[in-house]
Motif scaffolding. Structure first.
Motif, PDB file in Angstrom:
ATOM      1  N   UNK A 315       0.810  -1.210   0.000  1.00  0.00           N
ATOM      2  CA  UNK A 315       0.000   0.000   0.000  1.00  0.00           C
ATOM      3  C   UNK A 315       0.849   1.268   0.000  1.00  0.00           C
ATOM      4  N   UNK A 316       1.973   1.228   0.695  1.00  0.00           N
ATOM      5  CA  UNK A 316       2.854   2.397   0.748  1.00  0.00           C
ATOM      6  C   UNK A 316       3.448   2.727  -0.610  1.00  0.00           C
ATOM      7  N   UNK A 317       3.620   1.716  -1.461  1.00  0.00           N
ATOM      8  CA  UNK A 317       4.298   1.906  -2.742  1.00  0.00           C
ATOM      9  C   UNK A 317       3.357   2.184  -3.911  1.00  0.00           C
ATOM     10  N   UNK A 318       2.092   1.817  -3.790  1.00  0.00           N
ATOM     11  CA  UNK A 318       1.182   1.922  -4.929  1.00  0.00           C
ATOM     12  C   UNK A 318       0.958   3.351  -5.437  1.00  0.00           C
ATOM     13  N   UNK A 319       0.729   4.368  -4.568  1.00  0.00           N
ATOM     14  CA  UNK A 319       0.467   5.712  -5.098  1.00  0.00           C
ATOM     15  C   UNK A 319       1.565   6.247  -6.001  1.00  0.00           C
ATOM     16  N   UNK A 320       2.822   5.911  -5.704  1.00  0.00           N
ATOM     17  CA  UNK A 320       3.929   6.406  -6.525  1.00  0.00           C
ATOM     18  C   UNK A 320       3.886   5.835  -7.941  1.00  0.00           C
ATOM     19  N   UNK A 321       3.307   4.646  -8.101  1.00  0.00           N
ATOM     20  CA  UNK A 321       3.251   4.016  -9.426  1.00  0.00           C
ATOM     21  C   UNK A 321       2.394   4.823 -10.408  1.00  0.00           C
ATOM     22  N   UNK A 322       1.439   5.581  -9.878  1.00  0.00           N
ATOM     23  CA  UNK A 322       0.534   6.338 -10.748  1.00  0.00           C
ATOM     24  C   UNK A 322       0.621   7.841 -10.483  1.00  0.00           C
ATOM     25  N   UNK A 323       1.722   8.259  -9.876  1.00  0.00           N
ATOM     26  CA  UNK A 323       1.865   9.680  -9.509  1.00  0.00           C
ATOM     27  C   UNK A 323       1.730  10.604 -10.705  1.00  0.00           C
ATOM     28  N   UNK A 324       2.160  10.172 -11.878  1.00  0.00           N
ATOM     29  CA  UNK A 324       2.115  11.011 -13.075  1.00  0.00           C
ATOM     30  C   UNK A 324       0.900  10.705 -13.949  1.00  0.00           C
ATOM     31  N   UNK A 325      -0.115  10.111 -13.362  1.00  0.00           N
ATOM     32  CA  UNK A 325      -1.259   9.649 -14.153  1.00  0.00           C
ATOM     33  C   UNK A 325      -2.583  10.268 -13.715  1.00  0.00           C
ATOM     34  N   UNK A 326      -2.541  11.494 -13.202  1.00  0.00           N
ATOM     35  CA  UNK A 326      -3.795  12.154 -12.839  1.00  0.00           C
ATOM     36  C   UNK A 326      -4.426  12.771 -14.081  1.00  0.00           C
ATOM     37  N   UNK A 327      -5.677  13.223 -13.943  1.00  0.00           N
ATOM     38  CA  UNK A 327      -6.330  13.892 -15.071  1.00  0.00           C
ATOM     39  C   UNK A 327      -5.676  15.234 -15.392  1.00  0.00           C
ATOM     40  N   UNK A 328      -4.947  15.785 -14.462  1.00  0.00           N
ATOM     41  CA  UNK A 328      -4.196  17.013 -14.756  1.00  0.00           C
ATOM     42  C   UNK A 328      -3.124  16.717 -15.797  1.00  0.00           C
ATOM     43  N   UNK A 329      -2.404  15.597 -15.629  1.00  0.00           N
ATOM     44  CA  UNK A 329      -1.391  15.223 -16.618  1.00  0.00           C
ATOM     45  C   UNK A 329      -2.028  14.779 -17.932  1.00  0.00           C
ATOM     46  N   UNK A 330      -3.075  13.959 -17.845  1.00  0.00           N
ATOM     47  CA  UNK A 330      -3.685  13.435 -19.073  1.00  0.00           C
ATOM     48  C   UNK A 330      -4.243  14.554 -19.958  1.00  0.00           C
ATOM     49  N   UNK A 331      -4.787  15.582 -19.332  1.00  0.00           N
ATOM     50  CA  UNK A 331      -5.437  16.643 -20.115  1.00  0.00           C
ATOM     51  C   UNK A 331      -4.443  17.423 -20.966  1.00  0.00           C
ATOM     52  N   UNK A 332      -3.160  17.385 -20.622  1.00  0.00           N
ATOM     53  CA  UNK A 332      -2.183  18.095 -21.457  1.00  0.00           C
ATOM     54  C   UNK A 332      -2.123  17.495 -22.857  1.00  0.00           C
ATOM     55  N   UNK A 333      -2.318  16.182 -22.971  1.00  0.00           N
ATOM     56  CA  UNK A 333      -2.349  15.533 -24.276  1.00  0.00           C
ATOM     57  C   UNK A 333      -3.542  16.025 -25.088  1.00  0.00           C
ATOM     58  N   UNK A 334      -4.684  16.149 -24.434  1.00  0.00           N
ATOM     59  CA  UNK A 334      -5.885  16.627 -25.113  1.00  0.00           C
ATOM     60  C   UNK A 334      -5.695  18.060 -25.598  1.00  0.00           C
ATOM     61  N   UNK A 335      -5.146  18.898 -24.737  1.00  0.00           N
ATOM     62  CA  UNK A 335      -4.933  20.304 -25.103  1.00  0.00           C
ATOM     63  C   UNK A 335      -3.957  20.403 -26.270  1.00  0.00           C
ATOM     64  N   UNK A 336      -2.869  19.661 -26.205  1.00  0.00           N
ATOM     65  CA  UNK A 336      -1.879  19.706 -27.285  1.00  0.00           C
ATOM     66  C   UNK A 336      -2.451  19.257 -28.612  1.00  0.00           C
ATOM     67  N   UNK A 337      -3.203  18.158 -28.600  1.00  0.00           N
ATOM     68  CA  UNK A 337      -3.796  17.664 -29.845  1.00  0.00           C
ATOM     69  C   UNK A 337      -4.827  18.641 -30.399  1.00  0.00           C
ATOM     70  N   UNK A 338      -5.611  19.255 -29.516  1.00  0.00           N
ATOM     71  CA  UNK A 338      -6.604  20.225 -29.977  1.00  0.00           C
ATOM     72  C   UNK A 338      -5.949  21.472 -30.553  1.00  0.00           C
ATOM     73  N   UNK A 339      -4.863  21.911 -29.944  1.00  0.00           N
ATOM     74  CA  UNK A 339      -4.153  23.068 -30.469  1.00  0.00           C
ATOM     75  C   UNK A 339      -3.638  22.800 -31.875  1.00  0.00           C
TER      76      UNK A 339
END
Length: 347
Positions: A315-339
């Protein structure tokens, strides 16, 4: 950038995807005009059937409103909303309940329309018919990208977690939800019911949440079905409170990508077991034990229920595995493609 974001029309996991994507886009300064398709579908259904019943008294031969009629009326105002707000593009989440004629009319009006498909590969044939109508799309299943790329601009957008809903620390209100030995939040598809039926749950406190209407009246699993559909916040609390979470994938079609549940469980620091998918070991290594058979899962469940210290280490290690996978990070791909899409139009 200003976008019209059309809700998927279902008030379940796809709605959580829409909420997360909206949160991420707004975090980066995108102006979002919301179109709640779910409430409009409910209102359209009531209005059309009320008037059909009234008219039937004088004209018994009048046709009953169809599902397509309901979806069309529920979605057609999206065209007017997009034009009224002069949005740069229309972003549809799922498009499962959006009548395709509305997309066609939006394109005739000169609007840019893109879709995030969430049901690949299970509903891919229908999704591909929609993809042919739009300017671009993303799919949450990486094995489906090539099929979409053959008909429109396409990319892979993995699922994600919501920064305000999914966190490992216990939140105020968590104590109000039950603490189970094993918990699963999802839809009771027939294959999932068959899989759970094959496990001996004697002595295990199992909590099943979500839509389990397909359970037979005499199915023993009815004893474990709890509050029905729960919102994302309550699901996260259930994950944090349980000893073992389950992530059961549908197996009717070959797929490789993680579900929203996988990211949410991990971000909440919830120990969990999962049916095998290629991305599970790629993202989590050995931290998420996987299985392919019910007997194998049954042994793993009992093993880990009896090992609180082992669960705590994972349990202590799991959050770090997805630290870069929030919707804040994912939305940058959407913004870039739309631009890029809008720049191409300008050129």
């Amino acid at each position: 950038m200003k976008l019209l974001l059309i809700h998927p029309g279902a008030s379940s996991s796809t709605s959580d995807v829409a909420d997360g994507l909206t949160y991420g886009l707004e975090h980066h300064g995108v102006e979002i005009v919301r179109y709640r398709l779910d409430t409009r579908i409910e209102r359209s259904h009531r209005w059309l059937h009320y008037n059909w019943r009234r008219t039937q008294k004088k004209n018994p031969a009048i046709d009953r409103p169809t599902t397509a009629d309901v979806f069309y009326q529920a979605g057609i105002d999206a065209l007017a909303v997009a034009l009224r707000h002069q949005v740069d593009a229309v972003l549809v989440v799922s498009a499962m309940f959006l009548h395709p004629d509305i997309i066609i009319l939006m394109k005739r009006a000169g609007l840019r329309v893109v879709v995030l498909f969430t049901e690949s590969p299970y509903d891919q044939e229908r999704e591909l018919t929609i993809a042919k109508l739009v300017d671009g799309c993303w799919t949450s299943e990486r094995t489906s990208v090539d099929a979409f790329a053959a008909v429109t601009k396409a990319g892979y957008l993995p699922h994600a977690w919501h920064p305000e809903r999914h966190r490992p620390a216990f939140l105020h209100g968590d104590a109000d939800v039950p603490s189970h030995d094993v918990v699963f939040v999802g839809t009771g598809f027939h294959e999932r019911i068959a899989w759970l039926d094959a496990i001996d749950w004697t002595g295990i406190d199992l909590g099943l949440y979500g839509n389990w209407q397909h359970l037979g009246s005499r199915n023993v699993l009815r004893a474990y079905a709890r509050d029905g559909v729960v919102d994302n916040a309550k699901a996260a609390a259930l994950y944090r409170r349980a000893k073992v979470g389950l992530n059961l994938y549908r197996t009717a079609e070959a797929a490789e990508s993680l579900s929203p549940r996988a990211y949410e469980l991990a971000r909440c620091g919830a120990f969990h077991l999962s049916t095998f998918r290629a991305e599970v070991p790629e993202v989590f290594g050995a931290l998420v034990p996987t299985f392919t058979e019910s007997a194998e899962a049954s042994a793993l469940i009992r093993q880990w229920i009896a090992d609180p210290e082992g669960r705590a280490r994972v349990q202590e290690q799991l959050p770090a595995c997805v630290a870069e996978s929030s919707w804040v990070q994912r939305s940058t791909r959407v913004i870039g493609d739309l631009q890029m899409l809008l720049q191409q139009r300008a050129a």
